[in-house]
Scaffold this active site. Structure first.
Site: not given
Ligand code: G3P
Ligand code: MG
Length: 244
Positions: A15, A42, A44, A57, A117
């Site tokens: 993440h 992952e 953002d 993020h 994302e």
């Molecule tokens: O993509 C999974 C997760 O990252 C979604 O929530 O807020 O951590 O971007 P967040």
């Molecule tokens: Mg995310």
């Protein structure tokens, strides 16, 4: 029930690069995640005022940089000067916000995969989806990145620009209309908050022909529960605990 498409991605996904062990969404985080053996990350992706695609993020800058205000109101030239590492640890001082293109170069060099994302500022869903997809469409991938977003509008905009990229619908809960949205957007996966996965929702997603992923899975009991439900992938902060 349609058969799920072939799934080229690993079960464990780091993440924001390396979860909490390095400043999230920076190249330092990707390097650390890779050092722990992760081959998929992952991240953002969002836009500067002048439309550059970079990783961050939050809508605002304060938590993870030394800047202030809404990121989308600042030009990339200003964002590129911010310190995105010192908030985490002094040894990361000088770490910069990376452009998505830099992260793609890292993944190309190290043979890693991405879940991008799309993180639009409120009201900027279509522009963000399009721009993220344009950056990705410039690349040639051994394994294409998995695009995802909580925003159906952002996924639709990305899909219009880069229809061949696989798409996942992010869900905090299995809200009304999630199956219709996933179908209309041509999603291959749903990526739901881990507590939202139950035997019922797992069966519903499977019946819809969707791959099933969970975020953010940080303890053994939850990981085992989700594995027993048959999920296809888990996104974790705990890259030093869960070995891919
Ligand atoms: O993509 C999974 C997760 O990252 C979604 O929530 O807020 O951590 O971007 P967040
Ligand atoms: Mg995310």
């Amino acid at each position: 029930m349609s058969a799920p498409a072939a799934w080229p991605y690993p079960f464990w996904i780091a993440h924001r690069g390396a979860g909490r062990l390095a400043p999230e969404n920076t190249l330092a985080a990707f390097a650390l995640g890779r050092a722990y053996g992760y081959r998929m990350f992952e991240c953002d992706a969002r836009l500067s005022a002048d439309g550059e695609v970079f990783l961050l993020h939050d809508d605002r800058l304060e938590r993870t940089t030394d800047g202030r205000g809404e990121a989308v109101e600042q030009a990339w030239a200003a964002l590129a000067r911010l310190d995105a590492g010192a908030w985490h640890d002094p040894r990361h001082a000088g770490e910069r916000l990376p452009m998505l293109a830099q992260v793609l170069a890292f993944c190309r060099e190290h043979d890693c995969m991405l879940n991008v994302e799309i993180k639009p500022a409120p009201g900027d869903e279509v522009r963000t989806g399009r721009r993220v997809a344009r950056v990705l469409a410039l690349e040639r991938f051994a394994t294409p990145p998995l695009l995802s977003s909580f925003s159906p509008a952002a996924i639709a905009a990305a899909s219009a620009v880069a229809p061949a990229l696989p798409r996942g619908l992010l869900l905090e809960t299995f809200r009304a209309g999630w199956r219709d949205d996933a179908g209309a957007l041509g999603c291959v996966a749903v990526i739901a908050e881990c507590a939202a996965w139950t035997p019922e929702t797992a069966a519903q997603a499977a019946a819809a022909g969707l791959r099933r992923l969970a975020y953010t899975v940080n303890d053994d009991a939850e990981a085992e529960r989700l594995r027993a439900l048959g999920l296809d992938g888990l996104i974790t902060d705990q890259v030093d605990h869960f070995r891919p």
